[in-house]
Design a protein around this motif. Structure first.
Motif, PDB file in Angstrom:
ATOM      1  N   ALA A   1      18.821-130.916  31.057  1.00 37.37           N
ATOM      2  CA  ALA A   1      18.167-129.754  30.448  1.00 37.37           C
ATOM      3  C   ALA A   1      17.533-130.135  29.114  1.00 37.37           C
ATOM      4  N   LEU A   2      18.206-130.970  28.355  1.00 37.72           N
ATOM      5  CA  LEU A   2      17.670-131.414  27.069  1.00 37.72           C
ATOM      6  C   LEU A   2      16.402-132.233  27.264  1.00 37.72           C
ATOM      7  N   ALA A   3      16.414-133.126  28.249  1.00 35.58           N
ATOM      8  CA  ALA A   3      15.228-133.933  28.533  1.00 35.58           C
ATOM      9  C   ALA A   3      14.072-133.041  28.981  1.00 35.58           C
TER      10      ALA A   3
ATOM     11  N   ALA B   1      13.598-129.843  28.226  1.00 37.01           N
ATOM     12  CA  ALA B   1      13.127-129.079  27.067  1.00 37.01           C
ATOM     13  C   ALA B   1      12.263-129.950  26.166  1.00 37.01           C
ATOM     14  N   LYS B   2      12.624-131.208  26.029  1.00 31.39           N
ATOM     15  CA  LYS B   2      11.841-132.104  25.181  1.00 31.39           C
ATOM     16  C   LYS B   2      10.447-132.334  25.760  1.00 31.39           C
TER      17      LYS B   2
ATOM     18  N   ARG C   1      28.019-132.592  31.539  1.00 33.21           N
ATOM     19  CA  ARG C   1      27.309-133.458  30.588  1.00 33.21           C
ATOM     20  C   ARG C   1      25.968-133.887  31.157  1.00 33.21           C
TER      21      ARG C   1
ATOM     22  N   ARG D   1       8.290-129.333  25.085  1.00 37.43           N
ATOM     23  CA  ARG D   1       7.895-129.199  23.675  1.00 37.43           C
ATOM     24  C   ARG D   1       6.803-130.157  23.266  1.00 37.43           C
TER      25      ARG D   1
ATOM     26  N   LEU E   1      23.590-130.965  31.051  1.00 39.43           N
ATOM     27  CA  LEU E   1      23.137-130.732  29.682  1.00 39.43           C
ATOM     28  C   LEU E   1      22.074-131.747  29.276  1.00 39.43           C
ATOM     29  N   LEU E   2      22.308-133.015  29.597  1.00 39.00           N
ATOM     30  CA  LEU E   2      21.332-134.049  29.249  1.00 39.00           C
ATOM     31  C   LEU E   2      20.019-133.845  30.005  1.00 39.00           C
TER      32      LEU E   2
END
Length: 60
Positions: free
Chosen positions: A27-29, A31-32, A21, A35, A24-25
């Motif tokens: 990696a999400l941060a 990617a954001k 978890r 972007r 994943l968090l």
């Protein structure tokens, strides 16, 4: 009505699930942030579009 004891002390995730978890968090941060455009670059693009639109308008 008082909250149930389960709501006060949520069950702990197992270490492997917690690690996944967190990964994943993270990696999400990441990617954001990749972007999100640079604000100066965004303003430059906006100004360029305004200049292009102005040149397309007929001169009266």
């Amino acid at each position: 009505m008082a909250p149930s004891p389960e709501r006060l002390d949520p069950p702990r995730l197992d270490p492997e699930r917690r690690r996944r978890r967190q990964a994943l968090l993270a990696a999400l941060a990441q990617a954001k942030t990749v972007r999100e455009p640079d604000p100066t670059q965004r303003m430059r693009g906006l100004r360029l579009r305004e200049l292009i639109a102005a040149r397309r308008r007929p001169a009266n």
